[in-house]
Motif scaffolding. Structure first.
Motif, short mmCIF file in Angstrom:
data_model
loop_
_atom_site.label_atom_id
_atom_site.label_comp_id
_atom_site.label_asym_id
_atom_site.label_seq_id
_atom_site.Cartn_x
_atom_site.Cartn_y
_atom_site.Cartn_z
N THR A 94 -29.77 17.93 86.05
CA THR A 94 -31.10 18.47 86.28
C THR A 94 -32.22 17.48 86.01
O THR A 94 -33.37 17.73 86.38
N GLY A 95 -31.91 16.37 85.35
CA GLY A 95 -32.92 15.38 85.03
C GLY A 95 -33.72 15.67 83.79
O GLY A 95 -34.69 14.96 83.49
N LYS A 96 -33.37 16.69 83.02
CA LYS A 96 -34.06 17.03 81.78
C LYS A 96 -33.24 16.58 80.59
O LYS A 96 -32.01 16.57 80.64
N PHE A 97 -33.94 16.24 79.48
CA PHE A 97 -33.26 15.70 78.32
C PHE A 97 -32.87 16.81 77.37
O PHE A 97 -33.55 17.85 77.28
N ILE A 98 -31.78 16.58 76.62
CA ILE A 98 -31.25 17.58 75.71
C ILE A 98 -32.16 17.80 74.51
O ILE A 98 -32.22 18.88 73.93
N MET A 99 -32.87 16.75 74.08
CA MET A 99 -33.72 16.83 72.90
C MET A 99 -35.18 16.91 73.32
O MET A 99 -35.67 16.06 74.07
N PRO A 100 -35.93 17.90 72.86
CA PRO A 100 -37.37 17.96 73.17
C PRO A 100 -38.14 16.93 72.34
O PRO A 100 -37.63 16.37 71.38
N GLU A 101 -39.38 16.70 72.71
CA GLU A 101 -40.22 15.79 71.94
C GLU A 101 -40.59 16.46 70.62
O GLU A 101 -41.11 17.56 70.58
N ILE A 102 -40.32 15.74 69.52
CA ILE A 102 -40.56 16.28 68.18
C ILE A 102 -41.44 15.32 67.41
O ILE A 102 -41.60 14.15 67.77
N SER A 103 -41.98 15.80 66.31
CA SER A 103 -42.85 14.99 65.48
C SER A 103 -42.03 14.02 64.63
O SER A 103 -40.81 14.07 64.58
N THR A 104 -42.75 13.14 63.93
CA THR A 104 -42.08 12.15 63.10
C THR A 104 -41.35 12.80 61.94
O THR A 104 -40.22 12.44 61.61
N MET A 105 -41.98 13.79 61.31
CA MET A 105 -41.35 14.47 60.18
C MET A 105 -40.10 15.22 60.62
O MET A 105 -39.09 15.22 59.92
N ALA A 106 -40.15 15.85 61.78
CA ALA A 106 -38.98 16.57 62.27
C ALA A 106 -37.85 15.61 62.61
O ALA A 106 -36.68 15.90 62.33
N SER A 107 -38.19 14.46 63.17
CA SER A 107 -37.14 13.47 63.47
C SER A 107 -36.52 12.93 62.20
O SER A 107 -35.30 12.72 62.13
N LEU A 108 -37.32 12.71 61.16
CA LEU A 108 -36.78 12.27 59.87
C LEU A 108 -35.87 13.34 59.27
O LEU A 108 -34.85 13.02 58.65
N PHE A 109 -36.21 14.59 59.47
CA PHE A 109 -35.36 15.67 58.97
C PHE A 109 -34.01 15.67 59.67
O PHE A 109 -32.96 15.81 59.02
N PHE A 110 -34.00 15.50 61.00
CA PHE A 110 -32.74 15.46 61.75
C PHE A 110 -31.92 14.24 61.36
O PHE A 110 -30.69 14.33 61.22
N ILE A 111 -32.57 13.09 61.17
CA ILE A 111 -31.84 11.89 60.78
C ILE A 111 -31.20 12.06 59.41
O ILE A 111 -30.04 11.70 59.19
N SER A 112 -31.94 12.63 58.47
CA SER A 112 -31.38 12.87 57.13
C SER A 112 -30.24 13.86 57.17
O SER A 112 -29.26 13.74 56.44
N LEU A 113 -30.34 14.86 58.06
CA LEU A 113 -29.26 15.84 58.20
C LEU A 113 -27.99 15.18 58.73
O LEU A 113 -26.90 15.40 58.20
N PHE A 114 -28.12 14.34 59.76
CA PHE A 114 -26.96 13.64 60.31
C PHE A 114 -26.36 12.68 59.29
O PHE A 114 -25.13 12.57 59.17
N LEU A 115 -27.22 11.97 58.54
CA LEU A 115 -26.70 11.04 57.52
C LEU A 115 -25.96 11.79 56.42
O LEU A 115 -24.94 11.30 55.91
N SER A 116 -26.44 12.96 56.05
CA SER A 116 -25.74 13.75 55.02
C SER A 116 -24.38 14.22 55.53
O SER A 116 -23.40 14.27 54.77
N ILE A 117 -24.30 14.57 56.83
CA ILE A 117 -23.01 14.98 57.40
C ILE A 117 -22.04 13.81 57.40
O ILE A 117 -20.87 13.96 57.03
N PHE A 118 -22.50 12.62 57.80
CA PHE A 118 -21.64 11.44 57.79
C PHE A 118 -21.21 11.09 56.37
O PHE A 118 -20.05 10.72 56.13
N ALA A 119 -22.13 11.20 55.41
CA ALA A 119 -21.78 10.90 54.02
C ALA A 119 -20.74 11.88 53.49
O ALA A 119 -19.81 11.48 52.76
N THR A 120 -20.87 13.15 53.87
CA THR A 120 -19.87 14.13 53.45
C THR A 120 -18.50 13.81 54.03
O THR A 120 -17.47 13.91 53.35
N GLY A 121 -18.46 13.39 55.31
CA GLY A 121 -17.19 13.01 55.93
C GLY A 121 -16.55 11.81 55.25
O GLY A 121 -15.33 11.76 55.04
#
Length: 294
Positions: A94-121
């Motif tokens: 469709t030409g649309k992206f999976i991730m919507p445009e988000i703010s800097t704080m929201a992107s930092l929250f997602f990055i910290s969430l992914f890093l915590s998941i990797f650290a747990t693994g």
């Protein structure tokens, strides 16, 4: 048993307490996982569900209850997993992206969430002594089983609870130590193989469609395309063992060669059509001037 006062300890002896046999091909393995997941769904909807059972007079601790809930709700993760495996192909088509445009704080929250998941693994790997290769194989089969066996277990469990439709119990064939692995690559088609096959096909088609669209629209489209391709390739890499099982025995052409051949052939064909070298390209003013002179 825990609600009635029994206590359990974690026992992991150096010598294996017992040894069992496992299914020898993918179809039987998925049927086995389907039975396990269906049992968990039935327990979740039963009167002994860890969500509701044992509050009055029970000795079940909150951490124990949380562990039991985890063993009964894991088949339901197939629903968001199916969506996450399908969205990359939809975005490419469709030409649309999976991730919507988000703010800097929201992107930092997602990055910290992914890093915590990797650290747990990583901590789980260090604690259990599992190698990176074994962990990756487990991740791949989790995706394969999640979009097939776990999904069918949820559907069958809901049909049994809501409509009273029971499912038949089938015994899978096992392999003993003294048997040859003749059925290791035997392909037995079941309905469980339909969802992962569909997801694999639409993601490959989405990759070809996304690259062809970028070729047609110019270099401005390549930047957003890389993000879409990353998610699509991530799904394809997880389903690669499933595709390898569909291809048959290992003495045939390697699957990665077939995949790259199809992708490259499609891309080069679209690029060739885009260039169109056999058509003589002339400028518009020259043609009009020629027409006037004639």
């Amino acid at each position: 048993m825990h609600c009635r006062g029994w206590r359990s300890i974690y026992c992991m002896p150096k010598r294996a307490a017992f040894k069992g046999s496992a299914p020898i091909n993918l179809s039987d393995r998925l049927n086995q996982v389907l039975r396990w997941a269906l049992g968990s769904v039935e327990i979740f909807f039963s009167r002994h569900s860890p969500l509701l059972y044992g509050y009055k007079g029970g000795n079940l601790k909150w951490l124990e209850r949380f562990a039991y809930v985890n063993t009964t709700v894991y088949p339901f993760t197939s629903l968001p997993l199916l969506a996450y495996c399908t969205l990359p192909a939809i975005c490419l088509l469709t030409g649309k992206f999976i991730m919507p445009e988000i703010s800097t704080m929201a992107s930092l929250f997602f990055i910290s969430l992914f890093l915590s998941i990797f650290a747990t693994g990583i901590l789980e790997l260090r604690w259990s002594g599992v190698s990176i290769e074994e962990w990756w194989r487990n991740e791949q089969f989790w995706v394969i089983g999640g979009v097939s066996a776990h999904l069918f277990a949820v559907i069958q469990g809901l049909l049994k609870v809501l409509a009273g439709i029971d499912t038949n119990f089938t015994v899978t064939s096992k392999a003993s130590d003294d048997e040859e692995f003749g059925e290791l690559y035997a392909f037995k088609w079941t309905t469980l193989l339909i969802p992962p096959t569909t997801i694999l096909i639409i993601n490959i088609v989405g990759v070809v469609a996304g690259v062809s669209d970028a070729i047609n629209n110019g270099y401005q489209s390549w930047g957003p395309l890389f993000g879409k391709l990353f998610f699509a390739f991530w799904v394809i890499v997880h389903l690669y063992p499933f595709l390898k099982g569909l291809m048959g025995k290992q003495n045939r052409t390697p699957t990665i060669v077939v995949i790259w051949s199809i992708l490259l052939a499609s891309i080069f064909s679209l690029l060739w059509v885009r260039i169109d070298p056999f058509v003589l390209k002339t400028k518009g003013p020259d043609v009009r001037q020629c027409g006037l002179n004639c």
